[in-house]
Motif scaffolding. Structure first.
Motif, mmCIF file in Angstrom:
data_model
loop_
_atom_site.group_PDB
_atom_site.id
_atom_site.type_symbol
_atom_site.label_atom_id
_atom_site.label_comp_id
_atom_site.label_asym_id
_atom_site.label_seq_id
_atom_site.Cartn_x
_atom_site.Cartn_y
_atom_site.Cartn_z
ATOM 1 N N ALA A 1 -89.077 -75.433 -67.058
ATOM 2 C CA ALA A 1 -88.797 -74.571 -68.215
ATOM 3 C C ALA A 1 -90.044 -73.816 -68.651
ATOM 4 C CB ALA A 1 -88.245 -75.410 -69.371
ATOM 5 N N VAL A 2 -91.192 -74.505 -68.694
ATOM 6 C CA VAL A 2 -92.448 -73.845 -69.082
ATOM 7 C C VAL A 2 -92.799 -72.745 -68.074
ATOM 8 C CG1 VAL A 2 -94.939 -74.212 -69.307
ATOM 9 C CG2 VAL A 2 -93.358 -75.799 -70.404
ATOM 10 N N ALA A 3 -92.634 -73.027 -66.779
ATOM 11 C CA ALA A 3 -92.937 -72.026 -65.749
ATOM 12 C C ALA A 3 -92.025 -70.808 -65.893
ATOM 13 C CB ALA A 3 -92.796 -72.635 -64.362
ATOM 14 N N GLN A 4 -90.739 -71.044 -66.173
ATOM 15 C CA GLN A 4 -89.811 -69.927 -66.357
ATOM 16 C C GLN A 4 -90.191 -69.086 -67.570
ATOM 17 O OE1 GLN A 4 -85.902 -71.658 -66.489
ATOM 18 N NE2 GLN A 4 -85.856 -72.064 -64.285
ATOM 19 N N TRP A 5 -90.577 -69.729 -68.670
ATOM 20 C CA TRP A 5 -90.972 -68.982 -69.865
ATOM 21 C C TRP A 5 -92.245 -68.178 -69.622
ATOM 22 C CZ3 TRP A 5 -88.283 -67.463 -73.774
ATOM 23 C CH2 TRP A 5 -87.132 -68.159 -74.142
ATOM 24 N N ILE A 6 -93.190 -68.774 -68.880
ATOM 25 C CA ILE A 6 -94.433 -68.053 -68.565
ATOM 26 C C ILE A 6 -94.118 -66.838 -67.691
ATOM 27 C CG2 ILE A 6 -96.595 -68.209 -67.256
ATOM 28 C CD1 ILE A 6 -96.844 -71.105 -68.279
ATOM 29 N N GLY B 1 -85.930 -91.262 -64.914
ATOM 30 C CA GLY B 1 -85.547 -90.365 -66.012
ATOM 31 C C GLY B 1 -86.759 -89.627 -66.561
ATOM 32 N N GLN B 2 -87.880 -90.332 -66.689
ATOM 33 C CA GLN B 2 -89.097 -89.709 -67.191
ATOM 34 C C GLN B 2 -89.592 -88.633 -66.210
ATOM 35 O OE1 GLN B 2 -88.829 -90.588 -70.375
ATOM 36 N NE2 GLN B 2 -91.046 -90.472 -70.410
ATOM 37 N N VAL B 3 -89.553 -88.947 -64.922
ATOM 38 C CA VAL B 3 -89.972 -87.975 -63.905
ATOM 39 C C VAL B 3 -89.052 -86.761 -63.943
ATOM 40 C CG1 VAL B 3 -90.142 -87.570 -61.413
ATOM 41 C CG2 VAL B 3 -91.085 -89.665 -62.394
ATOM 42 N N ARG B 4 -87.741 -86.994 -64.039
ATOM 43 C CA ARG B 4 -86.770 -85.900 -64.113
ATOM 44 C C ARG B 4 -87.024 -85.051 -65.354
ATOM 45 N NH1 ARG B 4 -82.153 -88.647 -64.602
ATOM 46 N NH2 ARG B 4 -82.338 -89.445 -62.496
ATOM 47 N N ASN B 5 -87.244 -85.695 -66.482
ATOM 48 C CA ASN B 5 -87.521 -84.963 -67.727
ATOM 49 C C ASN B 5 -88.806 -84.152 -67.616
ATOM 50 O OD1 ASN B 5 -85.232 -85.984 -68.891
ATOM 51 N ND2 ASN B 5 -86.279 -87.616 -70.030
ATOM 52 N N THR B 6 -89.815 -84.737 -66.987
ATOM 53 C CA THR B 6 -91.089 -84.025 -66.802
ATOM 54 C C THR B 6 -90.897 -82.806 -65.913
ATOM 55 O OG1 THR B 6 -92.287 -86.121 -67.026
ATOM 56 C CG2 THR B 6 -93.495 -84.280 -66.066
ATOM 57 N N LEU B 7 -90.116 -82.965 -64.824
ATOM 58 C CA LEU B 7 -89.850 -81.834 -63.932
ATOM 59 C C LEU B 7 -89.073 -80.734 -64.656
ATOM 60 C CD1 LEU B 7 -88.966 -83.629 -60.572
ATOM 61 C CD2 LEU B 7 -91.019 -82.322 -61.103
ATOM 62 N N HIS B 8 -88.095 -81.114 -65.461
ATOM 63 C CA HIS B 8 -87.344 -80.129 -66.248
ATOM 64 C C HIS B 8 -88.269 -79.381 -67.206
ATOM 65 C CE1 HIS B 8 -83.327 -80.836 -64.836
ATOM 66 N NE2 HIS B 8 -83.341 -82.128 -65.162
ATOM 67 N N LEU B 9 -89.163 -80.123 -67.845
ATOM 68 C CA LEU B 9 -90.094 -79.515 -68.800
ATOM 69 C C LEU B 9 -91.045 -78.544 -68.090
ATOM 70 C CD1 LEU B 9 -91.132 -79.439 -71.711
ATOM 71 C CD2 LEU B 9 -92.693 -81.297 -71.111
ATOM 72 N N VAL B 10 -91.589 -78.980 -66.941
ATOM 73 C CA VAL B 10 -92.504 -78.114 -66.179
ATOM 74 C C VAL B 10 -91.763 -76.862 -65.704
ATOM 75 C CG1 VAL B 10 -93.832 -77.951 -64.030
ATOM 76 C CG2 VAL B 10 -94.062 -79.962 -65.480
#
Length: 199
Positions: A43-48, A32-41
């Motif tokens: 989302a950040v890449a999409q915003w950038i 779950g932590q890995v999945r959450n980290t991947l989602h966060l990365v």
């Protein structure tokens, strides 16, 4: 005393089961932590990426548009009057940016030109030739020629010629004639380039 040996394996089984459950929970939590980290990365890449696109579009939008440095050369000529055998008809521009000197159209740019010519000719002799000539420094060539045979003949021409910036285009007749409502238009149809245009 016989009951104790049975209790110990049960306790071990329970402990093993609890340990396996705890390990499964820990692995699930880690996934779950890995999945959450991947989602966060992600989302950040999409915003950038979105921010970079907006900055690019903003810079492009804010830049002033470069104006066309050269307008398309053209001329429109109307002529009514007398022509003299072998002499260029004294053309003068009615409208347009192409200059005319001594009855000759001065070609300002290399390129394809759309030429339209029409009008009525009344020759003084039975046979007359109307010629559109191209003069370059010391040489002259015929671009177009039409024979007029009757006392009232209409001239029509619509074509494209490749002309150079040092060319002079003239119109002349092979004998004296009266010309009525002659209309001559010349427009550059290929895009003008500064290096190929008269300064």
């Amino acid at each position: 005393m016989e009951v104790q040996p049975e209790a110990e394996p049960r306790n071990e089984e329970q402990m093993d089961c609890k340990r396996e459950c705890a390990e499964d929970e820990w692995k699930s939590w880690q996934r779950g932590q890995v999945r959450n980290t991947l989602h966060l990365v992600s989302a950040v890449a999409q915003w950038i990426l979105l921010l970079a696109c907006l900055i690019y579009l903003g810079i492009d939008f804010l830049q002033p548009s470069t104006p066309q440095s050269i307008e398309v050369p053209w001329t429109h000529i109307r002529y009514s009057g007398k022509s003299i055998k072998g002499v260029a008809i004294n053309l003068t521009a009615e409208r347009g940016s192409i200059q005319i000197r001594n009855g000759s159209i001065m070609i300002p740019c290399d390129g394809l030109y759309l030429v339209s010519l029409n009008g009525s000719i009344y020759p003084e002799e039975k046979l007359l030739k109307l010629t559109l000539k191209n003069t370059q420094k010391s040489t002259s060539s015929v671009l177009w020629i039409q024979t007029v045979q009757s006392s009232d003949d209409t001239v029509n021409l619509t074509t494209v010629f490749f002309l150079f910036r040092d060319d002079y285009v003239t119109l002349c007749t092979s004998s004296n004639a009266n010309i009525s409502g002659l209309s001559l238009s010349l427009v550059l149809v290929s895009p003008p380039e500064e290096t190929l245009c008269r300064s």
